[in-house]
Design an enzyme around this catalytic site. Structure first.
Site, PDB file in Angstrom:
ATOM      1  N   HIS A 109      53.138  55.199  10.185  1.00 21.55           N
ATOM      2  CA  HIS A 109      53.027  55.169   8.324  1.00 21.55           C
ATOM      3  C   HIS A 109      53.217  57.395   7.812  1.00 21.55           C
ATOM      4  CE1 HIS A 109      53.469  55.168   4.427  1.00 21.55           C
ATOM      5  NE2 HIS A 109      53.951  54.569   4.480  1.00 21.55           N
ATOM      6  N   HIS A 116      60.930  58.116   2.490  1.00 18.38           N
ATOM      7  CA  HIS A 116      60.520  57.235   0.658  1.00 18.38           C
ATOM      8  C   HIS A 116      61.686  58.237  -0.315  1.00 18.38           C
ATOM      9  CE1 HIS A 116      56.675  56.495   2.919  1.00 18.38           C
ATOM     10  NE2 HIS A 116      56.554  55.491   1.879  1.00 18.38           N
ATOM     11  N   HIS A 165      60.766  50.851   6.824  1.00 17.05           N
ATOM     12  CA  HIS A 165      59.731  49.525   7.285  1.00 17.05           C
ATOM     13  C   HIS A 165      60.426  48.254   7.297  1.00 17.05           C
ATOM     14  CE1 HIS A 165      58.628  52.383   3.759  1.00 17.05           C
ATOM     15  NE2 HIS A 165      57.703  52.437   3.915  1.00 17.05           N
ATOM     16  N   HIS A 213      56.298  48.452  -6.424  1.00 14.92           N
ATOM     17  CA  HIS A 213      56.444  49.188  -4.263  1.00 14.92           C
ATOM     18  C   HIS A 213      54.747  50.445  -5.033  1.00 14.92           C
ATOM     19  CE1 HIS A 213      56.595  52.294  -1.816  1.00 14.92           C
ATOM     20  NE2 HIS A 213      56.011  51.008  -0.365  1.00 14.92           N
ATOM     21  N   HIS A 249      50.059  50.342  -4.365  1.00 17.38           N
ATOM     22  CA  HIS A 249      50.107  50.911  -3.457  1.00 17.38           C
ATOM     23  C   HIS A 249      48.405  51.569  -4.754  1.00 17.38           C
ATOM     24  CE1 HIS A 249      51.560  51.915   0.589  1.00 17.38           C
ATOM     25  NE2 HIS A 249      52.583  51.923   0.027  1.00 17.38           N
ATOM     26  N   PHE A 264      49.621  58.629   1.163  1.00 15.62           N
ATOM     27  CA  PHE A 264      50.732  57.646   1.833  1.00 15.62           C
ATOM     28  C   PHE A 264      50.454  58.195   3.763  1.00 15.62           C
ATOM     29  CE2 PHE A 264      55.091  58.238  -0.556  1.00 15.62           C
ATOM     30  CZ  PHE A 264      55.116  56.633  -0.878  1.00 15.62           C
ATOM     31  N   HIS A 300      54.082  45.153   2.129  1.00 16.84           N
ATOM     32  CA  HIS A 300      55.406  45.575   2.794  1.00 16.84           C
ATOM     33  C   HIS A 300      55.916  44.653   3.150  1.00 16.84           C
ATOM     34  CE1 HIS A 300      56.559  50.090   2.260  1.00 16.84           C
ATOM     35  NE2 HIS A 300      55.187  49.926   2.416  1.00 16.84           N
TER      36      HIS A 300
HETATM   37 CU1  C2O Z   1      55.715  54.016   3.570  1.00 14.30          CU
HETATM   38 CU2  C2O Z   1      54.825  51.401   1.164  1.00 14.30          CU
HETATM   39  O1  C2O Z   1      55.079  53.337   1.976  1.00 14.30           O
END
Ligand code: C2O
Length: 586
Positions: A172, A193, A202, A329, A333, A350, A363
């Site tokens: 990631h 992203h 993802h 989303h 995070h 990230f 995810h």
């Molecule tokens: Cu690559 Cu939830 O991010």
């Protein structure tokens, strides 16, 4: 409908501790130096492998390709078909660089994977039984023990093994914190992203994570769980990740204030919510369901609204995020990362997000949203057919530690990858926001009153968002028929967004609203929201926020109006906005 047959019919129910920075175990300079040397040593042979593999995938040159596509009458979706370039190509691992943070104090974070002598084009391995990814909050003890075992084995692999947990986490970081340039475009960052690469990247990432875990416990039917945050019963961190601090599923770098029984806010923004008492349970759940409705149904009526903006070879990244990528989303995070850590580690940044096992569960649900969206009514709710999307490629290590090249086109149908999601009801499907339901006259009067309060003229852009501003935005078309609305979505575009990438950024967007009161209202059009990440692009990267507002305008009674009042409300971080306009898109 899309190619995915509706074999799983939708079920519709009624509407209704301060820690210091996390340890960076692999960030010692000795290891970094060794890895750099290894990269150089292996680069020759690796290049050979990569050329050989790519020769099996002939690609047309830019000009030829465009002519062919136009000749065939194939046009791109949601954007200028003449802009067709080439698909984003898999990175060259031998050129992987350091992914440093952008917050001033440079932390040398080495996210680069080992290189390999050979790259294999992925073919889905045969399977006899579909893996069913279960709802995280409903699994039994046996399942949790199995996942714990698999993850413990993954964490026990040496850091040099590309299947080890630390290497999985760094996948990631490398793809998101500018460790790679785009192949063939030195100096142009590769980023997965804020564009149409978000879902497929993802999906592949989780696929290999799951296959490696299955291999480690000798159970090819093992399926990772998904965090069912779109359902009231799933609106807290799933307990398998939080209740046992000795479990491999536990992560110390998580927000202390958002542990269960904290109910997650799918519209969370850090500075706004810090220290505030949680909203009453029922209100929070209702707001969350409305957010889901907007992001999956009314605000996701075109491919570019759902998937995000197009992103082609040689172009700067971060064109525009898709609806669900933006919310929920990103807020999730931020909610999960430890707010006491300098960079919000783990989930709140990230580069470190993949270090938290909860990331893969989060995810899982994001990925499930892609499958669900394609089954929703609406003739445009299906996969993009633009070859620059379908032919984009990534590299991953598989369960046998082989380096494989995957294509976006190879992951559109999860059944071909051997998995599906456990079915649960979707209470947000019927959760339309509360309609304003006031007489046209009253709306007009309210807008007129608002206008006298000092509108910001469109000519004043670009504007640094220091306080809420309201602009009057002309609508090129008004009083559209039902058929016209089905044909073309009305889209509010906030463009030329330039933002501080080292902090979490959020601003909210309202249409014809007076009090900016939050996501449950029909006037709430959406938010721009980001997780801190680095960019090496020294020039500015401008991002767009696109919000589908056809249904919103009906709900607020503005269908026949010549203008709308758009209010931008800063919530956190530093943002400059270049302009606001309305466009129509197939
Ligand atoms: Cu690559 Cu939830 O991010």
């Amino acid at each position: 409908m899309a190619s995915l047959p509706l074999t799983q019919p939708l079920t519709i129910t009624g509407s209704s501790t301060t820690t210091s920075l996390c340890p960076f175990p692999r960030n010692n300079s000795i290891l970094n130096t060794k890895r750099r040397e290894a990269h150089v040593r292996r680069s020759l042979s690796s290049n050979a492998g990569s050329e050989e593999a790519s020769s099996q995938w002939p690609q047309l040159g830019k000009v030829d390709r465009r002519n062919v596509l136009l000749g065939l009458g194939i046009t791109g979706v949601g954007s200028n078909p003449l802009a067709m370039a080439d698909p984003i190509a898999a990175p060259d691992l031998t050129k992987c660089g350091n992914a440093e943070l952008s917050d001033g104090t440079v932390l040398p974070v080495d996210c680069c994977p080992p290189t390999a002598l050979e790259i294999i084009d992925f073919k889905p391995p045969p399977f006899t039984k579909l893996r069913v990814r279960p709802v995280a909050h409903k699994v039994d003890k046996e399942y949790i023990a199995k996942y714990n075992k698999a993850l413990s084995l993954m964490k026990a692999l040496p850091d040099t093994d590309p299947r080890s947990f630390s290497q999985q986490a760094d996948v990631h970081c490398a793809y998101c914190n500018s460790a790679y340039d785009q192949t063939g475009y030195p100096g142009v960052e590769l980023q997965v992203h804020n564009s149409w690469l978000f879902y497929p990247f993802h999906r592949w990432y989780l696929y290999f994570y799951e296959r490696i875990l299955g291999k480690l416990i000798g159970d090819p039917t093992f399926a990772i769980p998904f965090w069912n945050w779109d359902h009231p019963d799933g609106m807290k961190m799933p307990s398998m990740f939080t209740s046992d601090t000795s479990s491999a599923l536990y992560d110390v770098n998580r927000s202390p204030s958002h542990q269960p029984p904290y109910v997650i806010d799918l519209d969370y923004s850090p500075s706004q919510d810090a220290g505030k008492p949680a909203k009453p349970y029922k209100q929070q759940v209702d707001e969350n369901l409305t957010t889901m409705y907007k992001q999956m149904v009314s605000g996701a009526n075109t491919q570019s609204l759902f998937f995000g903006g197009d992103y082609r070879a040689g172009e700067p990244p971060e064109n525009s995020p898709g609806s669900v990528e933006s919310r929920p989303h990103i807020p999730l995070h931020i909610i999960c990362g430890n707010e006491n850590n300098k960079n919000g580690e783990d989930m709140g940044n990230f580069y470190s997000a993949g270090r938290d096992p909860l990331f893969y569960c989060h995810h899982g649900n994001v990925d499930r949203m892609w499958s669900l969206w394609k089954q929703l009514p609406g003739k445009k709710k299906n996969d993009i057919t633009d070859p620059d999307w379908l032919n984009a490629t990534f590299l991953f290590y598989d369960e046998n530690a082989k380096l494989v090249r995957v294509k976006v086109a190879g992951c559109l149908d999860t059944k071909k990858l051997g998995y599906v999601y456990e079915q649960v009801d979707l209470p947000w499907l019927k959760k339309k926001p509360k309609s304003k339901k006031v007489a046209k006259l009253a709306v007009g009067a309210a807008i007129a009153a608002e206008s006298t309060k000092g509108l910001t003229p469109l000519s004043a852009f670009p504007i640094a968002l220091k306080k809420a501003i309201t602009v009057k935005v002309p609508r090129p078309k008004k009083g559209r028929s039902k058929a016209e609305k089905e044909e073309e979505e009305e889209i509010l575009v906030i463009e030329g967004i330039d933002y501080d990438k080292s902090t979490a950024v959020k601003f909210d967007v309202y249409v014809n609203d007076e009090d900016e009161a939050g996501p449950e209202k029909s006037e709430f059009a959406g938010s721009f929201v980001t997780v801190p990440h680095n960019t090496k692009n020294k020039e500015k990267t401008y991002t767009k926020l696109k919000l589908g507002i056809t249904e919103l305008l009906e709900d607020v009674g503005a269908d026949d109006d010549e203008d709308v009042l758009v209010t931008l409300v800063p919530k956190s971080g530093n943002v400059t906005v270049g302009g606001v306009k309305i466009v129509y898109e197939y």
